[in-house]
Design an enzyme around this catalytic site. Structure first.
Site, mmCIF file in Angstrom:
data_model
loop_
_atom_site.group_PDB
_atom_site.id
_atom_site.type_symbol
_atom_site.label_atom_id
_atom_site.label_comp_id
_atom_site.label_asym_id
_atom_site.label_seq_id
_atom_site.Cartn_x
_atom_site.Cartn_y
_atom_site.Cartn_z
ATOM 1 N N GLN A 198 67.837 -0.409 -32.451
ATOM 2 C CA GLN A 198 68.602 -1.665 -32.867
ATOM 3 C C GLN A 198 69.843 -1.874 -31.890
ATOM 4 O OE1 GLN A 198 69.615 0.807 -36.900
ATOM 5 N NE2 GLN A 198 69.740 -1.223 -37.544
ATOM 6 N N HIS A 255 57.114 -8.563 -32.526
ATOM 7 C CA HIS A 255 56.038 -9.251 -31.770
ATOM 8 C C HIS A 255 54.918 -9.954 -32.318
ATOM 9 C CE1 HIS A 255 57.979 -7.085 -28.072
ATOM 10 N NE2 HIS A 255 58.852 -7.692 -28.597
ATOM 11 N N ASP A 276 64.260 -6.874 -28.623
ATOM 12 C CA ASP A 276 64.011 -6.688 -27.104
ATOM 13 C C ASP A 276 65.303 -6.697 -26.114
ATOM 14 O OD1 ASP A 276 61.350 -7.270 -27.793
ATOM 15 O OD2 ASP A 276 61.223 -9.298 -26.886
ATOM 16 N N ARG A 278 76.759 9.631 -32.973
ATOM 17 C CA ARG A 278 75.196 9.730 -33.530
ATOM 18 C C ARG A 278 74.685 8.591 -32.918
ATOM 19 N NH1 ARG A 278 72.549 8.341 -39.170
ATOM 20 N NH2 ARG A 278 70.377 8.965 -38.391
ATOM 21 N N HIS A 323 64.229 7.822 -35.269
ATOM 22 C CA HIS A 323 65.013 6.878 -36.332
ATOM 23 C C HIS A 323 63.841 5.669 -36.176
ATOM 24 C CE1 HIS A 323 69.030 5.407 -37.795
ATOM 25 N NE2 HIS A 323 67.836 4.641 -38.173
ATOM 26 N N ASN A 355 65.614 10.601 -39.475
ATOM 27 C CA ASN A 355 66.663 9.644 -40.366
ATOM 28 C C ASN A 355 65.845 8.794 -41.427
ATOM 29 O OD1 ASN A 355 69.304 7.999 -40.481
ATOM 30 N ND2 ASN A 355 67.711 6.637 -40.442
ATOM 31 N N GLU A 356 66.188 9.197 -42.760
ATOM 32 C CA GLU A 356 65.913 8.337 -44.101
ATOM 33 C C GLU A 356 64.185 8.533 -44.093
ATOM 34 O OE1 GLU A 356 67.572 4.563 -44.249
ATOM 35 O OE2 GLU A 356 69.621 5.339 -44.362
ATOM 36 N N ASN A 379 72.853 9.818 -46.200
ATOM 37 C CA ASN A 379 73.083 8.356 -45.935
ATOM 38 C C ASN A 379 73.304 7.833 -47.421
ATOM 39 O OD1 ASN A 379 72.426 9.119 -43.281
ATOM 40 N ND2 ASN A 379 70.823 7.473 -43.025
ATOM 41 N N TYR A 422 75.202 4.115 -49.286
ATOM 42 C CA TYR A 422 75.996 2.941 -49.227
ATOM 43 C C TYR A 422 76.249 2.591 -50.686
ATOM 44 C CZ TYR A 422 74.165 2.643 -44.500
ATOM 45 O OH TYR A 422 74.080 2.895 -43.178
ATOM 46 N N GLU A 482 75.770 8.123 -42.698
ATOM 47 C CA GLU A 482 75.843 6.575 -42.888
ATOM 48 C C GLU A 482 76.522 6.256 -44.036
ATOM 49 O OE1 GLU A 482 72.171 4.262 -42.185
ATOM 50 O OE2 GLU A 482 71.437 5.746 -40.677
#
Length: 490
Positions: free
Chosen positions: A40, A60, A72, A97, A142, A186-187, A329, A331, A398
């Site tokens: 990311q 892509h 990219d 992290r 991740h 992660n997740e 994590n 939200y 998160e």
């Protein structure tokens, strides 16, 4: 760019919107951090001898990303890591992290060939963080699997436990003398359900009811194998700790009827218990409700065995207890009720989970359709973990809020205020929370949403190839909380 007078004025404007109230103090033992992920933010997707990841390949070769973008260049953190560290230092957090790109240090996915440039990049990042008195907290995986390994079946291939452990060994060997805190995954729920069961994350296999369970089975074995490797070989020397970070919404029953209460608990088990129960429960293995429902549904659909693979008793014991903390994590919250109609065919959502999940339209929203502001759900979730997993040490890895394009991000400030107050409520309830991590340090590539949704404390100008970063009002708000270790309850 350091904090500016302009942004300070934004914070003052934002503070006028915060209703003055009770001032609350955070425990001295609570640590604070910020987080990012390699794909990311790093960019430099083909710099040096870096290999292709599934996200490189996915962006892509498909038109799935909302704004037709990719990672990219992303935030260009491969070339601007020093600026990233400046921002982390400006905030005054205890730790940062970040994740390691598998193909940046193992270009082909296998450990027979290492990229020295990749090793040097992470060495430099880690050393510079430590020099700035910031603790590195490293995620090994991740979501950016090497495409070469995906060509072999990815996480549906039982050999992935060995391939991942080889990768983890390289990371422990190269960085473990300085990195003392590790996340294996992660997740995993997102990795398996959205990448293999559906098409909303790479590799977008879309074989619901089958592939996600194969993925989870192998991923849990991979986590356990890497954990035991560290425990047996590296912990005595490096004296660090290892865990994984699980994601879940809080699932609130739509009513207090017995059927809706059952539906909400089942949702918690299918979301959090799927990966939590094998690792954190006293019994180990998948939640009983998952085993029973998937077995019954599989037989009714004509399958000769359950679509959910079975662990042997030895595997259950091997996976159980492979944690030094509970990574979380979180939200948002959803409402859950029994569905009026159950569809046919193998399906995680429609058949196996078999609940209706929805959101209260009165809940405040964000730029993400799924992210509603429901802070009391955070407190309920932390207490659910306390009750079901014997009150483990919880590290929130998160928690954050999305908007579109706003440096004066008062909605994000309000979100953090409410959720941090809910965190304090849970701590006062006796929940053993040791750390809190804001997502994210800066705006970044937000998977299928590309650059159309922003979670950052720092604004990134994606129209400028130099990717300048500017502190938002929320960055100063978070900084002020860390400086005073207090927060007002609205």
């Amino acid at each position: 760019m350091a904090f500016t007078k302009t942004v300070a004025l934004l914070l003052l404007a934002a503070s006028d919107l915060v209703v003055k109230g009770e001032v609350r103090k955070f425990p001295d033992t609570l640590s604070f951090g910020v987080a990012t992920a390699a794909y990311q933010i790093e960019g430099a997707w083909n710099v040096s001898d870096k290999g292709e990841s599934i996200w490189d390949h996915f962006t892509h070769t498909t038109d799935t990303i909302k704004d037709r973008s990719n990672g990219d260049l992303a935030c260009d953190s491969y070339n601007q890591h020093k600026r990233d560290i400046e921002m982390v230092k400006e905030l005054g957090v205890d730790y940062y992290r970040f994740s390691i790109s598998w193909t940046r240090i193992l270009p082909d996915g296998f450990s027979n060939r290492l990229s020295q440039d990749g090793i040097v990049y992470y060495d430099t990042l880690i050393n510079d963080l430590i020099a700035a008195n910031i603790t590195p907290f490293v995620t090994i995986y991740h979501w950016d699997l090497p495409q070469r390994l995906q060509d072999l079946g990815g996480w549906t291939n039982p050999m992935m436990a060995d391939f991942f452990t080889d990768f983890a060994k390289v990371a422990f060997e190269a960085f473990g003398d300085r990195v003392k805190s590790w996340l294996t995954f992660n997740e995993p729920w997102v990795v398996c359900l959205e990448g293999y069961g559906s098409v909303t994350k790479a590799p977008a296999l879309g074989m619901t009811g089958i592939a996600e369970y194969m993925c989870a089975h192998n991923l849990l074995k991979a986590h356990a194998k890497a954990y035991h490797l560290y425990d047996d070989v590296y912990r005595p020397i490096q004296k660090g700790r290892v865990g994984l970070s699980l994601n879940t919404n809080w699932h609130e029953p739509a009513t207090q009827s017995p059927t809706d209460l059952e539906a909400a608990e089942r949702a918690m088990q299918f979301y959090l218990g799927w990966f939590g129960h094998p690792v954190f429960s006293r019994e180990g293995d998948y939640p009983q409700v998952m085993k029973d429902r998937i077995a019954q549904n599989s037989l009714a659909q004509g399958y000769p065995r359950s679509r959910l693979p079975e662990f042997t008793s030895e595997e259950i014991s091997y996976i159980k207890g492979t944690h030094d903390f509970f990574g979380l994590n979180h939200y948002t919250t959803t409402l859950v009720r029994m569905p009026k109609k159950v569809l046919e065919g193998p399906s995680f959502y429609d058949i196996d989970l078999g609940t209706e999940i929805f959101r209260d339209p009165a809940w405040p929203g964000s730029a993400s359709f799924w992210l509603k502001v429901v802070p009391w759900g955070f407190r309920n979730l932390l207490n659910w973990i306390k009750k079901n997993y014997n009150n483990p040490e919880i590290i929130v890895f998160e928690n954050g809020f999305s908007d579109i394009d706003n440096k004066n991000d008062t909605d994000r400030i309000s979100y953090y205020n409410k959720y941090l107050n809910a965190l304090l409520d849970a701590i006062e309830d006796g929940c053993n929370v040791s750390a809190y991590t804001a997502w994210s340090l800066m705006d970044n590539f937000e998977w299928l949403e590309g650059y159309t949704e922003r979670f950052g404390l720092y604004y990134v100008d994606f129209n400028d190839p130099k990717r300048p970063r500017t502190a938002k009002a929320s960055a100063l708000y978070y900084k002020s909380i860390l400086e005073t270790r207090t927060i007002e309850r609205k």
